[in-house]
Design an enzyme around this catalytic site. Structure first.
Site, mmCIF file in Angstrom:
data_model
loop_
_atom_site.group_PDB
_atom_site.id
_atom_site.type_symbol
_atom_site.label_atom_id
_atom_site.label_comp_id
_atom_site.label_asym_id
_atom_site.label_seq_id
_atom_site.Cartn_x
_atom_site.Cartn_y
_atom_site.Cartn_z
ATOM 1 N N ARG A 269 0.950 -1.144 -0.020
ATOM 2 C CA ARG A 269 0.005 -0.061 0.161
ATOM 3 C C ARG A 269 0.825 1.234 -0.078
ATOM 4 N NH1 ARG A 269 0.682 1.528 5.443
ATOM 5 N NH2 ARG A 269 0.693 -0.026 6.944
ATOM 6 N N HIS A 273 -1.853 3.103 6.594
ATOM 7 C CA HIS A 273 -2.756 2.243 6.820
ATOM 8 C C HIS A 273 -4.175 2.554 6.767
ATOM 9 C CE1 HIS A 273 -4.436 -1.501 8.761
ATOM 10 N NE2 HIS A 273 -4.919 -0.801 9.509
ATOM 11 N N TYR A 283 7.684 3.723 10.271
ATOM 12 C CA TYR A 283 8.019 2.216 10.128
ATOM 13 C C TYR A 283 8.426 1.675 8.750
ATOM 14 C CZ TYR A 283 3.197 1.925 8.905
ATOM 15 O OH TYR A 283 1.730 2.135 8.291
#
Length: 370
Positions: A269, A273, A283
């Site tokens: 993606r 999120h 991250y």
């Protein structure tokens, strides 16, 4: 006298041998060149172009949805850019009578399966009408509980089997869903009864923010199928032809009574999120982002079609403009749809209203009448 220790299990050998059985299945390389001619799906020229059209349309839908979310005109939204091959090609391999049980990122699949676009926007806003599937649209509303749709899909599939229908259920989750108990329970039950169901794990590498390698000691998610006695395959999720072929094969196996299949699509993606505060830069590195952008499914498939003379910039512009027009009309329709009321919520929740809510219902009914 103590006996010498005996090695009962050579774990490394065992793990290595299992992992070797799950090499990534692909048809197109990063440049859109066919490298697995034998696996090429039997798609017509029009079908190939339609698959590209849907992927481009979905990318625009994602871009506009993010913009609408930032304007406060949408509610919950999980970006989809980068996962078009995994999402759209898998749905493209289904038949209308098949049943989709999506996760919250899987709104594009149910739109292409028949959910009107304005209802997808109402779902994002939390309006109950966004969860009311029109007659003949075989979908459940996107599941918010991680992995729960796997158990539900098994139930739907068993219903198809009992009724003798040549239909399958397909459930989607992410790599984080593969860490849930429902994931294993659903697959185990489906395997035991050879339910006609396809389990798709879209492995985009990070769940919410935890890298997949920290979620499981297994080399692949696909190999988890072995434990429950069902077929498993790992697919290049940025390759639409490979995804289509894998899902189509799983569907054919299922309706022939050969049981479920677990399909792991390796995808990514590009956005966060969800639009609810996630920051992927905390991250994920820029280098990793760039590596995945280099294998963008739209770019790869565009190169494949252009080499065959089946796609050009003019055709793509037409799709983009059509998508923008459709989205504009759909958000206007969603804006005009009657607002959800508290009494609607109470009425829809219970067939027979509990006594403790009756008094509240009357209070809100009076307020809403003013």
């Amino acid at each position: 006298m103590k006996s010498e220790s005996v090695t009962v299990v050579n774990a490394k050998k065992q793990f290595d041998e299992i992992a070797l059985q799950f090499e990534t299945f692909r048809i197109l390389n990063e440049e859109g060149v066919v490298i697995n001619e034998d696996a090429m799906p039997d798609l017509t020229v029009e079908q190939l172009k339609e698959l590209m059209r849907r992927m481009v349309y979905t990318r625009i839908l994602d871009e506009r949805s993010i913009s609408l979310n930032r304007q406060g005109r949408l509610g919950f939204y999980a970006p989809t850019a980068g996962q078009e091959a995994s999402q759209i090609a898998s749905q493209f391999a289904l038949e209308k009578e098949d049943f989709i049980l999506p996760g919250y990122r899987d709104v594009p699949q149910i739109i292409w399966h028949g959910l009107p676009l304005y209802q997808a926007f109402l779902f994002s806003r939390g309006h109950y009408h966004g969860n009311q599937m029109p007659e003949g649209v075989n979908c459940l509303a996107p599941q918010i509980i991680i992995g729960a749709q796997y158990i539900q899909a098994t139930g739907v599939a068993l219903g198809f089997k009992k009724r003798g229908k040549n239909s399958v259920a397909i459930a989607y989750t992410g790599d984080g869903g593969a860490s849930q108990g429902d994931f294993y329970e659903g697959m185990n039950f489906a395997g035991a009864f050879k339910a006609p169901v396809i389990f798709v794990v879209q492995n985009n590498g990070y769940a919410i923010s935890t890298p997949v390698e920290k979620q499981s000691a297994a080399a692949t998610i696909a190999q988890k199928a072995v434990a429950v006695g069902i077929a498993g395959v790992q697919v290049d999720g940025m390759d639409p032809l490979a995804v289509y072929a894998a899902v189509r094969d799983a569907r054919e196996r299922a309706i022939k009574g050969k049981g479920p299949t677990l399909i792991e699509t390796l995808t990514y993606r590009y956005g966060p999120h969800t639009m609810s505060g996630d920051d992927p830069t905390r991250y994920r590195t820029k280098e990793i982002d760039n590596e995945w952008h280099d294998v963008d499914p739209l770019v790869r498939f565009r190169k494949f079609l252009e080499a065959k003379g089946l796609w050009n910039e003019e055709e793509e512009k037409k799709v983009i403009e059509q998508a923008k027009e459709d989205i504009k009309a759909a958000i206007q329709k969603a804006d005009q749809y009657p607002k959800q009321k508290v009494t609607d919520l109470i009425e829809n929740m219970y067939e027979k209203m509990p006594v403790n809510l009756q008094e509240q219902y009357e209070i809100y009914k009076e307020k809403e009448s003013k």
